[in-house]
Design an enzyme around this catalytic site. Structure first.
Site, PDB file in Angstrom:
ATOM      1  N   LEU A 100       0.720  -1.452  -0.568  1.00  0.00           N
ATOM      2  CA  LEU A 100      -0.449   0.121   0.110  1.00  0.00           C
ATOM      3  C   LEU A 100       0.891   1.380  -0.277  1.00  0.00           C
ATOM      4  O   LEU A 100       0.441   2.256  -0.512  1.00  0.00           O
ATOM      5  CB  LEU A 100      -1.245  -0.032   1.555  1.00  0.00           C
ATOM      6  CG  LEU A 100      -1.598  -1.022   1.219  1.00  0.00           C
ATOM      7  CD1 LEU A 100      -2.732  -0.906   2.707  1.00  0.00           C
ATOM      8  CD2 LEU A 100      -3.072  -1.305   0.540  1.00  0.00           C
ATOM      9  N   HIS A 141       6.512  -9.519   4.929  1.00  0.00           N
ATOM     10  CA  HIS A 141       6.698  -8.360   4.270  1.00  0.00           C
ATOM     11  C   HIS A 141       6.156  -7.263   4.906  1.00  0.00           C
ATOM     12  O   HIS A 141       6.814  -6.153   5.251  1.00  0.00           O
ATOM     13  CB  HIS A 141       5.046  -8.818   3.669  1.00  0.00           C
ATOM     14  CG  HIS A 141       4.598  -7.304   2.707  1.00  0.00           C
ATOM     15  ND1 HIS A 141       5.142  -7.002   1.143  1.00  0.00           N
ATOM     16  CD2 HIS A 141       4.028  -5.876   2.966  1.00  0.00           C
ATOM     17  CE1 HIS A 141       4.753  -5.667   1.224  1.00  0.00           C
ATOM     18  NE2 HIS A 141       4.854  -4.887   2.189  1.00  0.00           N
ATOM     19  N   HIS A 145       8.442  -3.928   6.645  1.00  0.00           N
ATOM     20  CA  HIS A 145       8.351  -2.322   7.113  1.00  0.00           C
ATOM     21  C   HIS A 145       8.401  -2.002   8.365  1.00  0.00           C
ATOM     22  O   HIS A 145       9.232  -1.054   8.952  1.00  0.00           O
ATOM     23  CB  HIS A 145       6.945  -2.576   6.929  1.00  0.00           C
ATOM     24  CG  HIS A 145       6.385  -2.235   6.253  1.00  0.00           C
ATOM     25  ND1 HIS A 145       6.176  -1.542   5.499  1.00  0.00           N
ATOM     26  CD2 HIS A 145       4.959  -2.895   5.593  1.00  0.00           C
ATOM     27  CE1 HIS A 145       5.363  -1.382   4.273  1.00  0.00           C
ATOM     28  NE2 HIS A 145       4.837  -2.735   4.405  1.00  0.00           N
TER      29      HIS A 145
HETATM   30  O1  GNR Z   1      -1.978  -5.611   0.360  1.00  0.00           O
HETATM   31  C1  GNR Z   1      -1.282  -6.123   0.162  1.00  0.00           C
HETATM   32  N1  GNR Z   1      -0.816  -7.872  -0.225  1.00  0.00           N
HETATM   33  C2  GNR Z   1       0.729  -7.805  -0.201  1.00  0.00           C
HETATM   34  C3  GNR Z   1       0.748  -8.799  -1.399  1.00  0.00           C
HETATM   35  C4  GNR Z   1       1.416 -10.131  -1.445  1.00  0.00           C
HETATM   36  C5  GNR Z   1       2.345  -9.768   0.160  1.00  0.00           C
HETATM   37  C6  GNR Z   1       2.393  -8.898  -0.032  1.00  0.00           C
HETATM   38  C7  GNR Z   1       1.649  -8.253   0.813  1.00  0.00           C
HETATM   39  S1  GNR Z   1       0.559  -6.550   2.364  1.00  0.00           S
HETATM   40  C8  GNR Z   1       0.679  -5.805   0.848  1.00  0.00           C
HETATM   41  C9  GNR Z   1      -0.304  -4.641   2.014  1.00  0.00           C
HETATM   42  C10 GNR Z   1       0.757  -3.787   2.595  1.00  0.00           C
HETATM   43  O2  GNR Z   1       0.997  -3.168   2.375  1.00  0.00           O
HETATM   44  N2  GNR Z   1       1.275  -4.061   4.041  1.00  0.00           N
HETATM   45  O3  GNR Z   1       2.505  -3.663   4.105  1.00  0.00           O
HETATM   46 NI    NI Z   2       3.646  -3.271   2.350  1.00  0.00          NI
END
Ligand code: GNR
Ligand code: NI
Length: 178
Positions: A100, A141, A145
């Site tokens: 996002l 993921h 962050h």
């Molecule tokens: O919505 C999100 N989809 C996604 C798809 C594949 C691997 C990780 C993600 S996380 C992401 C939302 C986001 O940015 N989370 O930090």
């Molecule tokens: Ni993300």
């Protein structure tokens, strides 16, 4: 509850290291509720507090996967506070990730397919679990962050520059928020 603004690259806030939560309070639980509302609205499957302006070690995830193929998405909201990876598998797999904070861009990232993780929930209760599948991808993921790392940092410089160029072009065309 409130939908919070999502910070996007290249905002320097996204590069901050998030601080541990010393004790889970009502204030944290209010932020968590707002994070879920923001994530569902986006829509996304995960969100780190730093993405909405709070560099603290809180993540929310809801994969919203249907119980069976083609079925209705089932809500499964999960909260991870001060998460730690204890073990990772030796087997890396690719997954096409998005973020996002890097809107509308997607690229394959290699990560371990299983992790053993430990975290606190919104009540301050400790959890320890072996995680695989999409939840393992998403948790890693989101945990990136907390260290100021975006999925594009896992790409070659060539691929990363291609993604950022495409994002700049889409912003210019008004296809994503500027
Ligand atoms: O919505 C999100 N989809 C996604 C798809 C594949 C691997 C990780 C993600 S996380 C992401 C939302 C986001 O940015 N989370 O930090
Ligand atoms: Ni993300």
């Amino acid at each position: 509850m409130a939908i919070l603004p999502i910070y996007e690259t290249p905002d320097p806030l996204l590069r901050q290291i998030s601080k541990p939560v010393a004790e889970v309070t009502d204030e944290h639980r209010k932020l968590i509720a707002d994070m879920f509302e923001t994530m569902y609205d986006a829509p996304g499957i995960g969100l780190a507090a730093v993405q909405v302006g709070h560099p603290i070690r809180i993540l929310v995830i809801d994969l919203q996967e249907p119980e069976e193929e083609g079925g209705e998405p089932v809500k499964d909201p999960r909260v991870f506070i001060n998460p730690e990876i204890l073990e990772t598998s030796e087997n890396d797999i690719p997954y096409t990730e998005g973020c996002l904070s890097v809107p509308e861009q997607f690229a394959d990232v290699m990560r371990p397919d299983r992790v053993k993780a430990r975290w606190l929930d919104e009540h301050g209760e400790r959890h320890e679990e072996e995680i695989d599948g999409l939840l393992a991808v998403c948790l890693q993921h989101e945990m990136d962050h907390l260290e100021g790392v975006l999925f594009i940092d896992h790409l070659s410089k060539l691929k990363r520059d291609m993604v950022l160029k495409k994002l700049a072009k889409m912003r210019k065309q008004g296809r994503v928020a500027a």
